[in-house]
Design a protein around this motif. Structure first.
Motif, PDB file in Angstrom:
ATOM      1  N   ILE A 168      18.982   4.522 -13.685  1.00  0.00           N
ATOM      2  CA  ILE A 168      20.401   4.314 -13.375  1.00  0.00           C
ATOM      3  C   ILE A 168      20.931   5.368 -12.399  1.00  0.00           C
ATOM      4  N   PRO A 169      20.744   6.666 -12.668  1.00  0.00           N
ATOM      5  CA  PRO A 169      21.262   7.647 -11.707  1.00  0.00           C
ATOM      6  C   PRO A 169      20.598   7.571 -10.337  1.00  0.00           C
ATOM      7  N   MET A 170      19.292   7.263 -10.276  1.00  0.00           N
ATOM      8  CA  MET A 170      18.655   7.133  -8.975  1.00  0.00           C
ATOM      9  C   MET A 170      19.219   5.945  -8.209  1.00  0.00           C
ATOM     10  N   ALA A 171      19.438   4.832  -8.903  1.00  0.00           N
ATOM     11  CA  ALA A 171      20.029   3.664  -8.247  1.00  0.00           C
ATOM     12  C   ALA A 171      21.435   3.991  -7.743  1.00  0.00           C
ATOM     13  N   HIS A 172      22.196   4.724  -8.542  1.00  0.00           N
ATOM     14  CA  HIS A 172      23.547   5.088  -8.107  1.00  0.00           C
ATOM     15  C   HIS A 172      23.508   6.081  -6.946  1.00  0.00           C
ATOM     16  N   MET A 173      22.622   7.056  -7.032  1.00  0.00           N
ATOM     17  CA  MET A 173      22.546   8.053  -5.971  1.00  0.00           C
ATOM     18  C   MET A 173      22.194   7.446  -4.621  1.00  0.00           C
ATOM     19  N   VAL A 174      21.346   6.417  -4.626  1.00  0.00           N
ATOM     20  CA  VAL A 174      20.871   5.842  -3.365  1.00  0.00           C
ATOM     21  C   VAL A 174      21.682   4.616  -2.942  1.00  0.00           C
ATOM     22  N   TRP A 175      21.934   3.706  -3.870  1.00  0.00           N
ATOM     23  CA  TRP A 175      22.573   2.430  -3.525  1.00  0.00           C
ATOM     24  C   TRP A 175      24.018   2.309  -3.981  1.00  0.00           C
ATOM     25  N   GLY A 176      24.443   3.169  -4.891  1.00  0.00           N
ATOM     26  CA  GLY A 176      25.790   3.052  -5.446  1.00  0.00           C
ATOM     27  C   GLY A 176      26.789   4.023  -4.854  1.00  0.00           C
ATOM     28  N   GLY A 177      26.427   4.659  -3.725  1.00  0.00           N
ATOM     29  CA  GLY A 177      27.343   5.584  -3.076  1.00  0.00           C
ATOM     30  C   GLY A 177      27.283   6.997  -3.606  1.00  0.00           C
ATOM     31  N   GLY A 178      26.215   7.338  -4.330  1.00  0.00           N
ATOM     32  CA  GLY A 178      26.083   8.671  -4.907  1.00  0.00           C
ATOM     33  C   GLY A 178      25.537   9.705  -3.949  1.00  0.00           C
ATOM     34  N   LEU A 179      24.936  10.736  -4.512  1.00  0.00           N
ATOM     35  CA  LEU A 179      24.552  11.932  -3.770  1.00  0.00           C
ATOM     36  C   LEU A 179      23.654  11.651  -2.578  1.00  0.00           C
ATOM     37  N   LEU A 180      22.585  10.914  -2.761  1.00  0.00           N
ATOM     38  CA  LEU A 180      21.632  10.686  -1.674  1.00  0.00           C
ATOM     39  C   LEU A 180      22.194   9.740  -0.624  1.00  0.00           C
ATOM     40  N   ALA A 181      23.021   8.805  -1.046  1.00  0.00           N
ATOM     41  CA  ALA A 181      23.681   7.927  -0.075  1.00  0.00           C
ATOM     42  C   ALA A 181      24.615   8.735   0.819  1.00  0.00           C
ATOM     43  N   LYS A 182      25.340   9.660   0.229  1.00  0.00           N
ATOM     44  CA  LYS A 182      26.244  10.510   1.005  1.00  0.00           C
ATOM     45  C   LYS A 182      25.479  11.400   1.979  1.00  0.00           C
ATOM     46  N   ASP A 183      24.245  11.730   1.612  1.00  0.00           N
ATOM     47  CA  ASP A 183      23.405  12.568   2.473  1.00  0.00           C
ATOM     48  C   ASP A 183      22.786  11.766   3.616  1.00  0.00           C
ATOM     49  N   GLY A 184      22.867  10.431   3.530  1.00  0.00           N
ATOM     50  CA  GLY A 184      22.331   9.590   4.594  1.00  0.00           C
ATOM     51  C   GLY A 184      20.918   9.104   4.373  1.00  0.00           C
ATOM     52  N   ALA A 185      20.414   9.180   3.126  1.00  0.00           N
ATOM     53  CA  ALA A 185      19.053   8.725   2.841  1.00  0.00           C
ATOM     54  C   ALA A 185      18.947   7.219   3.046  1.00  0.00           C
ATOM     55  N   LEU A 186      17.833   6.797   3.642  1.00  0.00           N
ATOM     56  CA  LEU A 186      17.567   5.379   3.880  1.00  0.00           C
ATOM     57  C   LEU A 186      16.544   4.880   2.863  1.00  0.00           C
ATOM     58  N   ASP A 187      16.901   3.836   2.143  1.00  0.00           N
ATOM     59  CA  ASP A 187      15.975   3.200   1.209  1.00  0.00           C
ATOM     60  C   ASP A 187      16.373   1.734   1.105  1.00  0.00           C
ATOM     61  N   PHE A 188      15.770   0.905   1.942  1.00  0.00           N
ATOM     62  CA  PHE A 188      16.206  -0.478   2.078  1.00  0.00           C
ATOM     63  C   PHE A 188      16.043  -1.264   0.785  1.00  0.00           C
ATOM     64  N   ALA A 189      14.876  -1.116   0.118  1.00  0.00           N
ATOM     65  CA  ALA A 189      14.632  -1.960  -1.061  1.00  0.00           C
ATOM     66  C   ALA A 189      13.996  -1.224  -2.232  1.00  0.00           C
ATOM     67  N   GLY A 190      13.876   0.111  -2.179  1.00  0.00           N
ATOM     68  CA  GLY A 190      13.443   0.798  -3.388  1.00  0.00           C
ATOM     69  C   GLY A 190      12.255   1.724  -3.297  1.00  0.00           C
ATOM     70  N   GLY A 191      12.017   2.367  -2.175  1.00  0.00           N
ATOM     71  CA  GLY A 191      10.912   3.323  -2.089  1.00  0.00           C
ATOM     72  C   GLY A 191      11.086   4.483  -3.052  1.00  0.00           C
ATOM     73  N   THR A 192      12.292   5.063  -3.060  1.00  0.00           N
ATOM     74  CA  THR A 192      12.573   6.157  -3.998  1.00  0.00           C
ATOM     75  C   THR A 192      13.021   5.620  -5.348  1.00  0.00           C
ATOM     76  N   VAL A 193      13.990   4.711  -5.329  1.00  0.00           N
ATOM     77  CA  VAL A 193      14.601   4.219  -6.571  1.00  0.00           C
ATOM     78  C   VAL A 193      13.573   3.541  -7.469  1.00  0.00           C
TER      79      VAL A 193
END
Length: 432
Positions: A168-193
């Motif tokens: 849940i937190p990884m999904a939010h951080m990357v796709w839900g506007g969380g920390l990694l999204a704010k940092d500009g991380a690219l993850d189209f379909a789930g490499g990190t999540v």
């Protein structure tokens, strides 16, 4: 006068055009996008049950086949329910850095005519369903690392804990506007999540559950490469929903993700068996299937961001590198990772996440983000990988420890020798 009429007509036309543009910009249901997202959701379900279940099931011994099928099937059932209860809300509602909020717990406030705030042309229920399949397959991926010796109850308890505090937190951080999204991380379909997240948890689990009886001394060969090939094929088919569906619409980006899912996968399969043939003198069916999965994993974070030629290059690299991941790296780590979860999903996911920052460059045929700088983007990608490794590793270790000191992690030696099909489920996959 004529000039004034002309100016008035131009102004009226401009107002009308502006109104039309505003109407176009307003959220509105698109039946084509909705149909594609419903189809993509079904394809991802196909990836899990039966795809992943058969892929893993073929890789274990026949006495444990049914246990793997049961674990994957029940995890899918469990996680999709938890996703509706609180997972979706914590991942996609709210603006925290690590978690969202409980505004949409129990899917509160969502009705059949409610449009998704993330994808404005489809119903929110469709978006919830699509994302539930991602959550479910991520948790299910983990079980391949410690198959054949873990308690079924421990699998379920771990799944709840890890889903809640890692997925849940990884999904939010990357796709839900969380920390990694704010940092500009690219993850189209789930490499990190999805892939790195699950792979690290699997590796931790293989250590904490311990090695299978006879590991390193006895042959623990897969019982059915036929089923593994069938499972890999279903994974490849389902992955089109996984990757192309992540475009969120029936559009050109979905088409790009679709062709990249074909090309990277084929290139990785060829790269794996070529390296295998050079090293061992023979190209195996297991190698082709594993190489295909490696290519699917590698292209996942980049699917809608890189060009077709970039996807081929990524696949060519992923095949041999993941072959090393399940052989040389596995020996170095001294892990009994039954289905090579880390060697394929971890190594492939890390490679794909980092190379996304390279091949998304428009000069290389990609779809680069605004203000793109390759060096900066690669560094952002590396940070997202490191964050995922650390977060998932810590959560997995704590979750397995809770299981160990409450209900226990591992079946008895007698039960393991008999096989989990009989000892845990009282059934067999094949009649004797």
């Amino acid at each position: 006068m004529r000039r004034l009429l002309s100016l008035a007509g131009a102004a009226a036309a401009a107002v009308a055009a502006g109104s039309a543009m505003a109407a176009d910009a307003a959220p509105a249901l698109n039946s084509g996008d909705t149909a594609w997202m419903l189809t993509s959701t079904v394809l991802v379900i196909l990836m899990v049950i039966p795809g992943l279940a058969l892929f893993y099931g073929g890789l274990v011994r026949s006495k444990n086949m049914l246990s793997v099928l049961a674990q994957v099937f029940v995890i899918f059932s469990l996680i999709t329910v938890l996703w509706a209860v609180y997972g979706y809300s914590l991942a996609f509602a709210g603006e925290g850095n690590f978690f969202g909020g409980f505004d949409k717990a129990f899917l509160a406030g969502i009705k059949p005519d409610t449009l998704s705030t993330a994808l404005a042309t489809i119903p929110e229920f469709v978006f919830v369903s699509f994302q539930s399949t991602f959550a479910a397959i991520t948790v299910a991926l983990i079980v391949g690392a410690f198959a054949e010796r873990i308690k079924f109850s421990a699998v379920l308890l771990f799944s709840v804990l890890w889903f809640t505090f890692s997925y849940i937190p990884m999904a939010h951080m990357v796709w839900g506007g969380g920390l990694l999204a704010k940092d500009g991380a690219l993850d189209f379909a789930g490499g990190t999540v999805v892939h790195i997240n699950a792979a690290v948890a699997g590796l931790v689990g293989s250590y904490m559950v311990g090695k299978r009886i006879g590991f390193g001394r006895e042959a623990l060969a897969p019982h059915s490469l036929t089923l593994t090939m069938v499972g890999a094929s279903l994974l490849w088919v389902g992955w089109f929903g996984f990757n192309a569906g992540s475009a969120g619409a029936a559009n050109g980006i979905a088409g790009l993700a679709f062709i990249n899912t074909i090309l990277a996968t084929g290139a990785a399969a060829m790269g794996w068996i070529a390296a295998e043939a050079l090293h061992k003198g023979k190209a195996s069916m297991l190698g082709a299937a594993s190489g295909a999965v490696a290519g699917l994993v590698c292209i996942t974070p980049a699917a809608g961001l890189v060009g077709p030629m970039g996807s081929i290059i990524m696949g060519v690299i992923a095949g041999p590198l993941c072959l090393w991941g399940v052989s040389g790296l596995k020996r170095m780590l001294k892990a009994d990772d039954t289905c090579d979860v880390f060697g394929v999903h971890g190594v492939g996911g890390i490679l794909g996440a980092i190379l996304t920052g390279v091949f998304c460059a428009s000069s290389l045929g990609g779809v680069e983000p605004e203000g793109y700088n390759m060096v900066h983007q690669v560094w952002v990608q590396v940070k997202s990988v490191l964050m995922t490794l650390a977060w998932s590793g810590v959560v997995a270790a704590v979750s397995f420890a809770i299981c160990k000191y409450t209900i226990g992690l591992r079946v008895s030696e007698e039960a393991e020798r008999e096989g989990l099909d009989i000892s845990t489920h009282g059934e067999v996959a094949y009649s004797r």
